[in-house]
Design a protein around this motif. Structure first.
Motif, PDB file in Angstrom:
ATOM      1  N   ASN A   1       1.551  -9.960   2.018  1.00 39.08           N
ATOM      2  CA  ASN A   1       1.905 -10.569   0.733  1.00 39.08           C
ATOM      3  C   ASN A   1       0.974 -10.097  -0.375  1.00 39.08           C
ATOM      4  OD1 ASN A   1       4.144 -12.029   1.533  1.00 39.08           O
ATOM      5  ND2 ASN A   1       2.987 -13.874   2.024  1.00 39.08           N
ATOM      6  N   LEU A   2      -0.308  -9.923  -0.039  1.00 39.35           N
ATOM      7  CA  LEU A   2      -1.275  -9.443  -1.027  1.00 39.35           C
ATOM      8  C   LEU A   2      -0.883  -8.045  -1.504  1.00 39.35           C
ATOM      9  CD1 LEU A   2      -3.896  -9.828  -2.578  1.00 39.35           C
ATOM     10  CD2 LEU A   2      -5.145  -8.992  -0.574  1.00 39.35           C
ATOM     11  N   MET A   3      -0.408  -7.211  -0.584  1.00 37.61           N
ATOM     12  CA  MET A   3       0.042  -5.871  -0.960  1.00 37.61           C
ATOM     13  C   MET A   3       1.209  -5.963  -1.937  1.00 37.61           C
ATOM     14  SD  MET A   3      -0.845  -2.708  -0.132  1.00 37.61           S
ATOM     15  CE  MET A   3      -0.748  -2.277  -1.857  1.00 37.61           C
ATOM     16  N   LEU A   4       2.140  -6.879  -1.677  1.00 36.93           N
ATOM     17  CA  LEU A   4       3.286  -7.071  -2.577  1.00 36.93           C
ATOM     18  C   LEU A   4       2.844  -7.603  -3.938  1.00 36.93           C
ATOM     19  CD1 LEU A   4       5.905  -8.694  -0.148  1.00 36.93           C
ATOM     20  CD2 LEU A   4       5.931  -6.365  -1.064  1.00 36.93           C
ATOM     21  N   ALA A   5       1.792  -8.410  -3.931  1.00 35.31           N
ATOM     22  CA  ALA A   5       1.320  -9.017  -5.179  1.00 35.31           C
ATOM     23  C   ALA A   5       0.865  -7.966  -6.193  1.00 35.31           C
ATOM     24  CB  ALA A   5       0.180  -9.999  -4.885  1.00 35.31           C
ATOM     25  N   TYR A   6       0.371  -6.830  -5.693  1.00 35.44           N
ATOM     26  CA  TYR A   6      -0.069  -5.771  -6.602  1.00 35.44           C
ATOM     27  C   TYR A   6       1.086  -5.202  -7.428  1.00 35.44           C
ATOM     28  CZ  TYR A   6      -4.713  -5.576  -4.470  1.00 35.44           C
ATOM     29  OH  TYR A   6      -5.983  -5.876  -4.050  1.00 35.44           O
ATOM     30  N   TYR A   7       2.308  -5.402  -6.930  1.00 38.05           N
ATOM     31  CA  TYR A   7       3.485  -4.864  -7.622  1.00 38.05           C
ATOM     32  C   TYR A   7       4.129  -5.882  -8.558  1.00 38.05           C
ATOM     33  CZ  TYR A   7       3.116  -1.000  -4.328  1.00 38.05           C
ATOM     34  OH  TYR A   7       2.664   0.085  -3.600  1.00 38.05           O
ATOM     35  N   ALA A   8       3.519  -7.042  -8.704  1.00 38.63           N
ATOM     36  CA  ALA A   8       4.060  -8.055  -9.622  1.00 38.63           C
ATOM     37  C   ALA A   8       3.961  -7.538 -11.059  1.00 38.63           C
ATOM     38  CB  ALA A   8       3.294  -9.368  -9.480  1.00 38.63           C
TER      39      ALA A   8
ATOM     40  N   TYR B   1     -10.380  -7.027  -3.333  1.00 39.28           N
ATOM     41  CA  TYR B   1      -9.864  -5.915  -2.541  1.00 39.28           C
ATOM     42  C   TYR B   1      -9.003  -4.995  -3.409  1.00 39.28           C
ATOM     43  CZ  TYR B   1     -11.048  -8.883   1.498  1.00 39.28           C
ATOM     44  OH  TYR B   1     -11.696  -9.664   2.410  1.00 39.28           O
ATOM     45  N   THR B   2      -9.125  -3.708  -3.179  1.00 40.65           N
ATOM     46  CA  THR B   2      -8.237  -2.757  -3.850  1.00 40.65           C
ATOM     47  C   THR B   2      -6.939  -2.627  -3.042  1.00 40.65           C
ATOM     48  OG1 THR B   2      -9.057  -0.838  -2.625  1.00 40.65           O
ATOM     49  CG2 THR B   2     -10.245  -1.463  -4.650  1.00 40.65           C
ATOM     50  N   GLY B   3      -5.919  -2.078  -3.675  1.00 43.23           N
ATOM     51  CA  GLY B   3      -4.662  -1.865  -2.980  1.00 43.23           C
ATOM     52  C   GLY B   3      -4.813  -0.952  -1.776  1.00 43.23           C
ATOM     53  N   VAL B   4      -5.628   0.096  -1.916  1.00 41.56           N
ATOM     54  CA  VAL B   4      -5.857   1.035  -0.811  1.00 41.56           C
ATOM     55  C   VAL B   4      -6.542   0.326   0.349  1.00 41.56           C
ATOM     56  CG1 VAL B   4      -7.094   3.116  -0.095  1.00 41.56           C
ATOM     57  CG2 VAL B   4      -5.942   3.038  -2.325  1.00 41.56           C
ATOM     58  N   LYS B   5      -7.525  -0.531   0.036  1.00 44.33           N
ATOM     59  CA  LYS B   5      -8.228  -1.272   1.083  1.00 44.33           C
ATOM     60  C   LYS B   5      -7.258  -2.195   1.823  1.00 44.33           C
ATOM     61  CE  LYS B   5     -11.651  -3.091   3.417  1.00 44.33           C
ATOM     62  NZ  LYS B   5     -12.292  -2.344   4.530  1.00 44.33           N
ATOM     63  N   VAL B   6      -6.363  -2.846   1.092  1.00 50.21           N
ATOM     64  CA  VAL B   6      -5.401  -3.760   1.723  1.00 50.21           C
ATOM     65  C   VAL B   6      -4.479  -2.995   2.663  1.00 50.21           C
ATOM     66  CG1 VAL B   6      -3.456  -5.322   1.298  1.00 50.21           C
ATOM     67  CG2 VAL B   6      -5.500  -5.462  -0.128  1.00 50.21           C
ATOM     68  N   MET B   7      -4.055  -1.800   2.258  1.00 51.46           N
ATOM     69  CA  MET B   7      -3.219  -0.967   3.136  1.00 51.46           C
ATOM     70  C   MET B   7      -3.962  -0.642   4.426  1.00 51.46           C
ATOM     71  SD  MET B   7      -1.376   1.674   0.466  1.00 51.46           S
ATOM     72  CE  MET B   7      -0.547   2.536   1.802  1.00 51.46           C
ATOM     73  N   ASN B   8      -5.255  -0.333   4.311  1.00 56.73           N
ATOM     74  CA  ASN B   8      -6.070  -0.040   5.499  1.00 56.73           C
ATOM     75  C   ASN B   8      -6.219  -1.280   6.380  1.00 56.73           C
ATOM     76  OD1 ASN B   8      -6.460   2.641   4.757  1.00 56.73           O
ATOM     77  ND2 ASN B   8      -8.329   2.191   3.609  1.00 56.73           N
ATOM     78  N   ILE B   9      -6.381  -2.438   5.739  1.00 56.48           N
ATOM     79  CA  ILE B   9      -6.519  -3.688   6.492  1.00 56.48           C
ATOM     80  C   ILE B   9      -5.255  -3.971   7.298  1.00 56.48           C
ATOM     81  CG2 ILE B   9      -6.648  -6.208   6.245  1.00 56.48           C
ATOM     82  CD1 ILE B   9      -8.565  -5.736   3.879  1.00 56.48           C
ATOM     83  N   ILE B  10      -4.108  -3.786   6.685  1.00 58.35           N
ATOM     84  CA  ILE B  10      -2.840  -4.016   7.388  1.00 58.35           C
ATOM     85  C   ILE B  10      -2.739  -3.094   8.600  1.00 58.35           C
ATOM     86  CG2 ILE B  10      -0.317  -3.798   7.193  1.00 58.35           C
ATOM     87  CD1 ILE B  10      -0.633  -4.664   4.242  1.00 58.35           C
ATOM     88  N   SER B  11      -3.153  -1.850   8.432  1.00 58.17           N
ATOM     89  CA  SER B  11      -3.154  -0.905   9.556  1.00 58.17           C
ATOM     90  C   SER B  11      -4.117  -1.362  10.649  1.00 58.17           C
ATOM     91  CB  SER B  11      -3.554   0.485   9.054  1.00 58.17           C
ATOM     92  OG  SER B  11      -3.631   1.404  10.125  1.00 58.17           O
ATOM     93  N   ASP B  12      -5.302  -1.861  10.246  1.00 63.67           N
ATOM     94  CA  ASP B  12      -6.290  -2.346  11.217  1.00 63.67           C
ATOM     95  C   ASP B  12      -5.756  -3.557  11.989  1.00 63.67           C
ATOM     96  OD1 ASP B  12      -8.138  -0.403  10.503  1.00 63.67           O
ATOM     97  OD2 ASP B  12      -9.105  -1.672   8.985  1.00 63.67           O
ATOM     98  N   ILE B  13      -5.045  -4.436  11.304  1.00 60.16           N
ATOM     99  CA  ILE B  13      -4.480  -5.621  11.970  1.00 60.16           C
ATOM    100  C   ILE B  13      -3.445  -5.196  13.000  1.00 60.16           C
ATOM    101  CG2 ILE B  13      -3.103  -7.719  11.632  1.00 60.16           C
ATOM    102  CD1 ILE B  13      -4.380  -7.935   8.827  1.00 60.16           C
ATOM    103  N   ARG B  14      -2.615  -4.218  12.656  1.00 54.39           N
ATOM    104  CA  ARG B  14      -1.613  -3.706  13.598  1.00 54.39           C
ATOM    105  C   ARG B  14      -2.291  -3.116  14.847  1.00 54.39           C
ATOM    106  NH1 ARG B  14       3.595  -3.122  11.730  1.00 54.39           N
ATOM    107  NH2 ARG B  14       3.946  -3.264   9.469  1.00 54.39           N
ATOM    108  N   CYS B  15      -3.352  -2.360  14.638  1.00 55.31           N
ATOM    109  CA  CYS B  15      -4.069  -1.761  15.768  1.00 55.31           C
ATOM    110  C   CYS B  15      -4.704  -2.834  16.651  1.00 55.31           C
ATOM    111  CB  CYS B  15      -5.149  -0.807  15.256  1.00 55.31           C
ATOM    112  SG  CYS B  15      -4.494   0.704  14.500  1.00 55.31           S
TER     113      CYS B  15
END
Length: 338
Positions: free
Chosen positions: A259-266, A296-310
């Motif tokens: 959701n935080l990733m989506l929030a950047y596109y508001a 958090y930056t948008g790039v960091k959030v993308m990395n976090i989502i990837s880390d959670i998946r792993c």
């Protein structure tokens, strides 16, 4: 449209004796299907009328011909008969119901409980139901709506609850409304005679959730990058794995950062704009996302989502990883914070 009909609309209609010949109750959320069927069963007929005029059957035990034949009967010494078919999704050839719906018995209230799915709304059966009765789609409630469900449920019982306590119940139980309502009933029973407000202390004592070490507090610690608090919570989770399963924590983290990733596109990055972007009911629910966007930056959030998946994959044994769940979560939290 069928999706505009709410649970409250149906209950109000039944309470006002505005009965329909058929109620087709379908969807992924069984809680409201059961509540409507039970309300009709409890209120339409008087107790002395139910023996001969109220029939409750299950889809595995009847066929569509028997259902139609039963619905065509006249009531005995009563204005109505109530026919409730539970687990209607197990009945074959349900399209044949259309023949009955062309001329439904006005003294029959037919309630069909079709759980864990919906019928094809392009079919003739759908239009036939809507012409004479109610087609109700009971959809799964979004995670963000669960605390409001908790508050509303208790309000109907004349009980108040702290906002944080409502979030705690929502996080712990999740979107299973039947289980959630059961846990809320336990809390109500635990209150003393003069108590009318549920707090986090009540939940800790009676439900077994720590008010200080839980997924909400972990999320808050990560939002504000409180390293000490986050690590204390992770240690508590590691010491109490049965009440703090890693899958529940990972699900919470994935939902929040997605959701935080989506929030950047508001288009408008204030509480109102982010709430609208995320489909939140109230603007104040966007407060945590605004705070996290400052950390958090948008790039960091993308990395976090990837880390959670792993981490999720590793916790399920994918990749042959032998690290304990506690160490996996500790490593994930480190990556999120640094």
């Amino acid at each position: 449209m069928a999706n505009e009909i709410t649970y409250e609309d149906i209950i109000k209609g039944v309470r006002n004796h505005d009965y329909k010949p058929v109620y087709f109750l379908m969807g992924e959320e069984s809680y409201y299907i059961d509540k409507i069927a039970d309300f009709i069963a409890d209120t339409v007929l008087k107790e002395n009328e139910k023996e001969f005029n109220q029939i409750i059957a299950y889809g595995n035990d009847v066929d569509i011909a028997t259902i139609i034949s039963t619905a065509k009967r006249y009531p005995m010494m009563s204005d109505y008969q109530v026919v409730i078919i539970k687990e209607f999704q197990n009945v074959n050839n349900i399209d044949e119901l259309s023949f009955y719906l062309q001329n439904p018995q006005p003294t029959t209230i037919l309630v069909l409980c079709y759980k864990n799915g919906v019928i094809d709304k392009r079919k003739k059966l759908t239009a036939d139901i809507q012409k004479v009765g109610i087609l109700f789609d009971s959809k799964k409630m979004k995670d963000a709506q669960i605390p409001m469900f908790v508050s509303s449920y208790l309000k109907r019982k004349s009980i108040d609850i702290e906002p944080k306590a409502a979030e705690l119940m929502a996080e712990f139980v999740g979107s299973d409304l039947s289980r959630l309502s059961s846990e809320l009933e336990k809390l109500i029973i635990s209150l003393s005679k003069n108590e009318k407000r549920i707090t986090c202390d009540h939940i800790e004592r009676n439900i077994g959730i720590s008010k200080d070490y839980n997924n909400i507090e972990l999320r808050n610690a990560l939002i504000y990058k409180d390293v000490l608090k986050a690590n204390k919570i992770v240690k508590y989770f590691n010491d109490n794995p049965k009440t703090n399963p890693i899958q529940l924590t990972l699900s919470m983290l994935f939902n929040f950062y997605s959701n935080l990733m989506l929030a950047y596109y508001a288009p408008v990055k204030n509480e109102q704009g982010i709430a609208q972007q995320l489909g939140l009911k109230f603007a104040w629910q966007a407060k945590d996302y605004l705070s996290a966007m400052n950390k958090y930056t948008g790039v960091k959030v993308m990395n976090i989502i990837s880390d959670i998946r792993c981490c999720d994959a590793s916790s399920k044994g994918i990749g042959g990883n032998s690290i304990s769940n506690g160490d996996l979560l500790k490593e994930l939290v480190f990556k999120i914070l640094h």
